[in-house]
Design an enzyme around this catalytic site. Structure first.
Site, PDB file in Angstrom:
ATOM      1  N   CYS A   2      10.994   0.318  -7.294  1.00 25.06           N
ATOM      2  CA  CYS A   2      11.835   1.496  -7.390  1.00 25.06           C
ATOM      3  C   CYS A   2      11.298   2.482  -8.431  1.00 25.06           C
ATOM      4  O   CYS A   2      10.640   2.107  -9.382  1.00 25.06           O
ATOM      5  CB  CYS A   2      13.266   1.176  -7.755  1.00 25.06           C
ATOM      6  N   ARG A  27       6.371   3.959  -5.565  1.00 25.66           N
ATOM      7  CA  ARG A  27       7.020   2.758  -6.096  1.00 25.66           C
ATOM      8  C   ARG A  27       8.004   2.155  -5.112  1.00 25.66           C
ATOM      9  O   ARG A  27       8.610   1.123  -5.376  1.00 25.66           O
ATOM     10  CB  ARG A  27       7.759   3.096  -7.389  1.00 25.66           C
ATOM     11  N   TRP A  73      12.787   0.271  -3.409  1.00 26.90           N
ATOM     12  CA  TRP A  73      12.067  -0.749  -2.654  1.00 26.90           C
ATOM     13  C   TRP A  73      12.971  -1.967  -2.704  1.00 26.90           C
ATOM     14  O   TRP A  73      13.180  -2.552  -3.764  1.00 26.90           O
ATOM     15  CB  TRP A  73      10.721  -1.039  -3.302  1.00 26.90           C
ATOM     16  N   ASN A  99      15.779  -0.130 -12.012  1.00 28.64           N
ATOM     17  CA  ASN A  99      14.505  -0.629 -11.490  1.00 28.64           C
ATOM     18  C   ASN A  99      14.289  -1.994 -12.112  1.00 28.64           C
ATOM     19  O   ASN A  99      14.434  -2.148 -13.321  1.00 28.64           O
ATOM     20  CB  ASN A  99      13.369   0.326 -11.884  1.00 28.64           C
ATOM     21  N   GLY A 100      13.986  -3.000 -11.290  1.00 31.00           N
ATOM     22  CA  GLY A 100      13.781  -4.352 -11.801  1.00 31.00           C
ATOM     23  C   GLY A 100      14.638  -5.330 -11.030  1.00 31.00           C
ATOM     24  O   GLY A 100      15.072  -5.031  -9.914  1.00 31.00           O
ATOM     25  N   GLU A 460     -10.776  -8.369   1.512  1.00 32.73           N
ATOM     26  CA  GLU A 460     -10.259  -7.015   1.289  1.00 32.73           C
ATOM     27  C   GLU A 460     -10.148  -6.243   2.619  1.00 32.73           C
ATOM     28  O   GLU A 460      -9.151  -5.578   2.879  1.00 32.73           O
ATOM     29  CB  GLU A 460     -11.191  -6.283   0.294  1.00 32.73           C
ATOM     30  N   LYS A 464      -6.681  -4.861   4.357  1.00 30.30           N
ATOM     31  CA  LYS A 464      -6.476  -3.478   4.818  1.00 30.30           C
ATOM     32  C   LYS A 464      -6.000  -3.473   6.267  1.00 30.30           C
ATOM     33  O   LYS A 464      -5.088  -2.730   6.633  1.00 30.30           O
ATOM     34  CB  LYS A 464      -7.787  -2.683   4.734  1.00 30.30           C
ATOM     35  N   GLU A 467      -2.283  -4.586   6.251  1.00 30.94           N
ATOM     36  CA  GLU A 467      -1.250  -3.715   5.679  1.00 30.94           C
ATOM     37  C   GLU A 467      -1.176  -2.356   6.366  1.00 30.94           C
ATOM     38  O   GLU A 467      -0.087  -1.794   6.479  1.00 30.94           O
ATOM     39  CB  GLU A 467      -1.419  -3.563   4.152  1.00 30.94           C
ATOM     40  N   HIS A 483     -15.163 -25.574   9.578  1.00 32.13           N
ATOM     41  CA  HIS A 483     -14.267 -26.610   9.082  1.00 32.13           C
ATOM     42  C   HIS A 483     -12.821 -26.367   9.502  1.00 32.13           C
ATOM     43  O   HIS A 483     -11.904 -26.901   8.894  1.00 32.13           O
ATOM     44  CB  HIS A 483     -14.384 -26.728   7.557  1.00 32.13           C
ATOM     45  N   LYS A 569       3.199   0.966  -3.452  1.00 36.70           N
ATOM     46  CA  LYS A 569       1.888   1.024  -4.100  1.00 36.70           C
ATOM     47  C   LYS A 569       1.888   0.312  -5.451  1.00 36.70           C
ATOM     48  O   LYS A 569       0.904  -0.286  -5.843  1.00 36.70           O
ATOM     49  CB  LYS A 569       1.465   2.483  -4.281  1.00 36.70           C
TER      50      LYS A 569
HETATM   51  C1  G6P Z   1       0.400  -3.519  -4.287  1.00 42.41           C
HETATM   52  C2  G6P Z   1      -0.379  -2.510  -3.473  1.00 42.41           C
HETATM   53  C3  G6P Z   1      -1.825  -2.979  -3.310  1.00 42.41           C
HETATM   54  C4  G6P Z   1      -2.439  -3.235  -4.688  1.00 42.41           C
HETATM   55  C5  G6P Z   1      -1.612  -4.240  -5.487  1.00 42.41           C
HETATM   56  C6  G6P Z   1      -2.087  -4.337  -6.928  1.00 42.41           C
HETATM   57  O1  G6P Z   1       0.573  -4.691  -3.565  1.00 42.41           O
HETATM   58  O2  G6P Z   1       0.226  -2.319  -2.216  1.00 42.41           O
HETATM   59  O3  G6P Z   1      -2.568  -1.971  -2.643  1.00 42.41           O
HETATM   60  O4  G6P Z   1      -3.739  -3.720  -4.525  1.00 42.41           O
HETATM   61  O5  G6P Z   1      -0.253  -3.802  -5.533  1.00 42.41           O
HETATM   62  O6  G6P Z   1      -1.864  -3.109  -7.563  1.00 42.41           O
HETATM   63  P1  G6P Z   1      -2.590  -2.619  -8.857  1.00 42.41           P
HETATM   64  O7  G6P Z   1      -1.937  -1.306  -9.152  1.00 42.41           O
HETATM   65  O8  G6P Z   1      -2.301  -3.645  -9.913  1.00 42.41           O
HETATM   66  O9  G6P Z   1      -4.020  -2.514  -8.562  1.00 42.41           O
END
Ligand code: G6P
Length: 574
Positions: A2, A27, A73, A99-100, A460, A464, A467, A483, A569
């Site tokens: 949030c 957020r 969120w 928030n929290g 990675e 991507k 998500e 395996h 994010k």
């Molecule tokens: C969230 C985002 C990811 C990011 C991760 C870590 O899950 O959706 O894209 O990699 O947080 O975030 P940071 O800001 O610590 O890199």
């Protein structure tokens, strides 16, 4: 998670909150709400269809000098209007945004008298708690103090009361910054929520309470003493508007990579050189380096650890959410990697390491972030603001930072061709990716194979694709395929493989899937379906190829690329 913004002062309160909320959407963007302070009541409005809709119908907040907003969120309770913040107490006298997570919200609720609860959230209890304490004769500040002492969990809470042009604040673990303006004062989860209005800020510390008024900011520490906290001047260049060339922030941010890398390389030669030197010195003088991060930042940490091991440094990556005291000793150096600098799991890891006495280093994108403030030495990756939830240019710059640290530690690395290699990768693979995207967009499952330092890149790329393109994808160690996962490969199963050299060990793994009929997408500078230059920085070029492919796949599927469902994010809860 949030995001929270509040303002008390002259000017267009509505515009300040609307702008602040849209900047905080990274957020969380499940729902949003605002409260404005009127003489006879608190006016509240909530919306699940975005900030634009929330503010449609308001011209301005006529004659209103105090208000606050929240973008959510969901953690407790579904995404719905009633669960959106602000939450009112029974009499509608006060409103609260939070928030929290209030972990003991049920116990607090049980300890209170009869109150009418509207939502399913943990946060609403804060409004009723304060209401009850006020009925017992306490001021809001005293009630907030009592609330702070009773809550178990993490919180940044703002409270407004009808007919009072003030915002009351308390915080523990969740970040809160105050903004000092000309004609009023701000409070927000992040400095850039008010960055267009003021560039002077104060960061609250855990346990602080504050009262924000038009002409004053008062801060009280845990003991109730009035305290002065340092004012920090900051600069934040923001890029939130899309131009005609780009439909989404994701592709704009992917295209910005050459500039972002140039900026970082220049800083290594100039104003950040001393930080690289200090970090190299710390690494050299320690027996053990633990690198920690979450999500994409964990993947870059894995690559970083491997690059350091390749030059003889004892480095390991540990995912932040699983970091504990058994991972470190007093003389371990902990390097935290985070785009936002606010990820709660990483902050918790830092606290564990700090308690044991480790040196804390960090690599962040957002200056003045909590992680940077908790570090002994910090390098900024200088990628500029990233808006799309998925990290692209920031992942790339994290990798470049690790290469620069290795150079500082004595490895002979030549960066002259890096920017050109990235430009070539971007240019050559747009059309190819569009065609491949059409081919894979309807797949349910996909596998990405990599070995050694390319394994985290496989993870990675898979992350991507999950998500942003909503395709179930797994990044696998090439050698581990036989395996177990090989059992899932059938005629037409898509497999992307990262092949750095013609005779690389992974080729035999690729042949194993091809002989079982997989739809093989070989990715290599030497052959395959993507076009990559030969380069010393293939982990970077492979990931960029994966980013472009992900973008075009999500585009083909008409998905909400910059704001994928259920994600945020910056993840500031555990
Ligand atoms: C969230 C985002 C990811 C990011 C991760 C870590 O899950 O959706 O894209 O990699 O947080 O975030 P940071 O800001 O610590 O890199």
């Amino acid at each position: 998670m949030c995001g929270i913004i509040g303002y008390v002062g002259e000017g267009d309160v509505k515009q300040i909150i609307e702008e602040g909320l849209s900047k905080l959407e990274y957020r969380g963007y499940d729902s949003a709400g605002i409260a404005k302070v009127l003489e006879n009541k608190i006016f509240c409005k909530k919306e699940v269809e975005g900030i634009k809709k929330l503010f449609s119908g308001f011209e301005s907040f006529d004659n209103v000098n105090a208000g606050m907003g929240h973008t959510r969120w969901a953690t407790h309770g579904a995404v719905s209007e009633k669960n959106a913040h602000p939450h009112l107490c029974c009499e509608g006298e006060i409103a609260v945004v939070h928030n929290g997570i209030i972990e003991n919200h049920k116990e607090i609720r049980d300890s209170l008298g009869q109150h009418d609860y509207i939502s399913e959230t943990d946060s609403e209890v804060a409004a009723h708690f304060i209401e009850e304490k006020m009925k017992e004769g306490k001021t809001i500040l005293e009630a907030l103090e009592a609330l702070r002492d009773v809550i178990e969990g993490t919180f940044a809470i703002l409270v407004v009361k009808r007919a009072e042009e003030k915002i009351f604040v308390c915080k523990e673990k969740s970040p809160i910054a105050l903004g000092i303006g000309e004609n009023g004062n701000y409070v927000a989860s992040d400095i850039y929520a008010f960055s267009g209005f003021t560039e002077r800020s104060i960061f609250l510390e855990d346990g602080d309470l504050a009262v924000v008024e038009q002409n004053s900011l008062k801060i009280f520490d845990k003991k109730g003493n009035i305290v002065e906290r340092q004012i920090k001047d900051f600069e934040w260049e923001e890029r939130r508007d899309l131009d005609d060339e780009h439909d989404h922030h994701m592709i704009r941010e992917i295209q910005e990579q050459p500039d972002a890398v140039k900026r970082l390389l220049d800083s290594y030669e100039t104003f950040q050189k001393e930080f690289f030197e200090e970090i190299a010195e710390k690494i050299n003088s320690s027996d053990k380096i633990i690198i920690t991060g979450s999500g994409s930042s964990f993947h870059s940490s894995m690559v970083g650890a491997k690059l350091l091991r390749d030059i003889g440094i004892n480095a390991r990556a540990i995912v932040a959410s699983e970091f504990d005291e058994t991972d470190v000793m007093e003389d371990t150096v902990v390097l935290a990697v985070s785009q936002s600098g606010e990820t709660m799991d990483v902050l918790d890891a830092i606290d564990v390491a700090d308690e044991i006495g480790c040196d804390i280093l960090s690599i962040v994108n957002v200056p003045h972030s909590s992680i940077q403030r908790k570090s002994d030495i910090s390098i900024e990756i200088l990628a500029g603001q990233e808006i799309c939830v998925a990290s692209t240019k920031t992942f790339t710059n994290q990798l470049v930072t690790f290469y620069l640290i290795c150079k500082e530690l004595g490895k002979d690395i030549k960066f002259e061709k890096l920017v050109e290699d990235i430009e070539k990768t971007l240019e050559r693979n747009q059309e190819i990716s569009k065609a491949v995207a059409k081919n894979i967009k309807d797949e349910n499952d996909l596998y990405v194979l990599g070995r050694n330092k390319y394994f985290p890149i496989a993870k990675e790329i898979a992350l991507k694709l999950k998500e942003i393109s909503y395709i179930h994808a797994e990044g696998l160690r090439g050698g581990e395929l036989k395996h177990g996962t090989l059992a899932l490969i059938e005629e037409g199963t898509p497999v992307v493989s990262l092949i750095p050299e013609k005779d690389s060990g992974i080729v035999s793994n690729v042949e194993e899937v091809e002989s079982r009929g997989a739809k093989s997408l070989r990715t290599s500078p030497f052959y395959g379906c993507f076009e990559l230059p030969e380069s010393d920085f293939l982990p970077i070029l492979f990931s960029i190829t994966g980013f472009i492919l992900t973008y075009h796949t999500a585009y083909e599927k008409d998905l909400p690329i910059d704001k994928p469902r259920n994600l945020a994010k910056s993840v500031t809860v555990r």
